[in-house]
Design a protein around this motif. Sequence first.
Motif, short mmCIF file in Angstrom:
data_model
loop_
_atom_site.label_atom_id
_atom_site.label_comp_id
_atom_site.label_asym_id
_atom_site.label_seq_id
_atom_site.Cartn_x
_atom_site.Cartn_y
_atom_site.Cartn_z
N SER A 91 38.69 90.98 -75.54
CA SER A 91 39.46 91.72 -74.55
C SER A 91 40.32 90.75 -73.75
O SER A 91 40.15 89.53 -73.85
N GLY A 92 41.20 91.29 -72.94
CA GLY A 92 42.05 90.40 -72.14
C GLY A 92 43.12 91.16 -71.39
O GLY A 92 43.13 92.40 -71.35
N ARG A 102 44.93 86.18 -69.66
CA ARG A 102 43.77 85.54 -70.29
C ARG A 102 43.20 86.41 -71.40
O ARG A 102 43.55 87.59 -71.50
N ARG A 132 39.24 86.85 -73.73
CA ARG A 132 37.85 86.41 -73.75
C ARG A 132 37.12 86.98 -74.96
O ARG A 132 37.47 88.04 -75.48
N ARG A 147 29.85 83.89 -73.47
CA ARG A 147 31.23 84.25 -73.17
C ARG A 147 32.10 83.01 -73.19
O ARG A 147 31.74 81.97 -72.64
N GLU A 152 36.05 82.39 -72.05
CA GLU A 152 37.23 83.03 -71.46
C GLU A 152 38.28 81.96 -71.21
O GLU A 152 38.01 80.95 -70.57
N ARG A 168 38.29 79.00 -68.39
CA ARG A 168 37.70 79.61 -67.19
C ARG A 168 36.18 79.68 -67.32
O ARG A 168 35.46 79.35 -66.41
N LYS A 169 35.73 80.14 -68.49
CA LYS A 169 34.29 80.32 -68.64
C LYS A 169 33.84 79.93 -70.06
O LYS A 169 34.54 80.25 -71.02
N ILE A 224 39.35 90.42 -64.95
CA ILE A 224 39.88 91.51 -65.78
C ILE A 224 39.24 92.81 -65.29
O ILE A 224 38.02 92.89 -65.17
N THR A 257 42.97 98.58 -76.84
CA THR A 257 41.54 98.60 -77.15
C THR A 257 40.88 99.94 -76.83
O THR A 257 39.69 100.12 -77.08
N GLY A 290 37.91 99.34 -73.68
CA GLY A 290 38.55 98.19 -73.04
C GLY A 290 38.35 96.89 -73.77
O GLY A 290 38.64 95.82 -73.25
N ALA A 291 37.85 96.96 -74.99
CA ALA A 291 37.63 95.75 -75.79
C ALA A 291 37.52 96.15 -77.26
O ALA A 291 37.09 97.27 -77.58
N LEU A 292 37.94 95.25 -78.14
CA LEU A 292 37.65 95.44 -79.55
C LEU A 292 36.22 95.01 -79.78
O LEU A 292 35.85 93.88 -79.44
#
Lengths: 365, 109
Positions: free
Chosen positions: A38-39, A67, A69, A84, A86, A113-114, B45, B53, B57-59
């Motif tokens: 995601s980002g 960004r 992640r 994670r 990121e 970042r992470k 985020i 997505t 909110g994400a793949l």
Amino acid sequence: MRRLSIASVIVIALVLMAFGFASAQVIAGEKNVSLELSGQLNRGLLITNDGDSTDVFNVDNDNSSSRFRLVGIYKNHNFSVGSRIEVQVESNSTSDVNQNNKRDDDSDFFGLRKAELWFDTPFGQLWVGQGSTASDGTAEMDLSGTAVVTYSAINELAGGILFYDDTANALTDTDVGSVFANFDGLSRDDRIGYDTPTFAGFKLSGSWVTDDRWDLAARYAREFGVIKLAAAMSYAKGKSAFDSQVAGSLSALHTSGLNATFAGAIRDIDSDDDRDPYYIYCKLGYTQKLVSFGQTSFSIDYYYGEDIAAVKDESQSIGFGFVQEIDAFATALYLGLRNYDLERDDAGLDLHNIFAVLTGARVKF
Amino acid sequence: MVMRSRRRYRRGLLHLLSITLFGFGLMAIGCGPVKPFEPPQAGEIPNGPGLFTGSQGALVLSRDLGAKRAKTVPNDTQGGKTAAPGSVPSAPRQAPAAPDASSRKTPPL
């Protein structure tokens, strides 16, 4: 060229991954595991006036930078393990560009970042790696809905812009970022941390951070009838920049949409007894679904700080923020206006106010 | 100078404590049913759907095709997760209804 090639490789990799996901043929090897990508992209236009000239910059909004992640999770009953990575991809950050550096050629726009692991159990959460320390975010509770363009870290709207000296008729080397800090704990760093489970809305956290630093924090979030309340407070033990620091913030949102936010922090610097930097920040706002396609939010805020970068410095700022969400496109359109005023205890210096306008869009992809 | 410095430090702490007390005052004013909620985190985020997505909110690469995501992914920051599962977000967004996991056809393993 080198930057371009790295960016190209990453973009191609992401496209290939997305293509793989979209085909729905790639699945995880085990049950109870997942891997997510995601980002967001957050680009805008920054216009500044330093009293001598007006400049326009193409920027990445450092209030919530672009960004992406990758998050991996394994879950088994009440126990889960997560990881994670990121990475920030910030070209022409609002915190870096200035009147002499409009293209931000000198800085790396990739930033880690992470890179962390966590273990989530009924007895709390254990964190290992680079990520948010316990005190990170404790000066940044904000329910106004305008944090993408204005929150207690007011320096992020135009942090790189240099003050102009009317006496010498020249730019100084003092930028906005160095004199308008929000002292948000120990930020992100390499640490080992622990969070307690939540009891009646309260949660305690602590972390030991690289280079013999540590911090403790308490957070609270609850909805009381017509009011939502979020608060946090932290104590951080530093080393070189400061010896100790207390920071806190509180934000309340009424169901009518009216909201108020307060933040503040103070540092103790043993090596400089004359200087104890502190600031206070307050914000009033209104957020409501005024149009069918998304939430609309407005806010005005005020910042006052002393001794932030030098003894007897007085930093003041007034700002306005507007954010319009467009739900169908997972997008927030924003506009921020801000005036930065720095008084420095130097008879030969007459720093002109800086006025900045930032407008743009954040798209969560 | 040291005394002046200490006085200002204490004064700053008092200001922060005043803010905290003001917060608890707000709680009293808003007396009603108490519910948990998860505050948004400035700079991170945002929660909610993504443009490409979709509702998650994400793949998501998963055996369950992401059906359990909402229960498994913790917050972005240490100390960030303050709410119990199932709480409402503070800045509501009109999220499309989540696809029915039972209607999906899971590819053969």
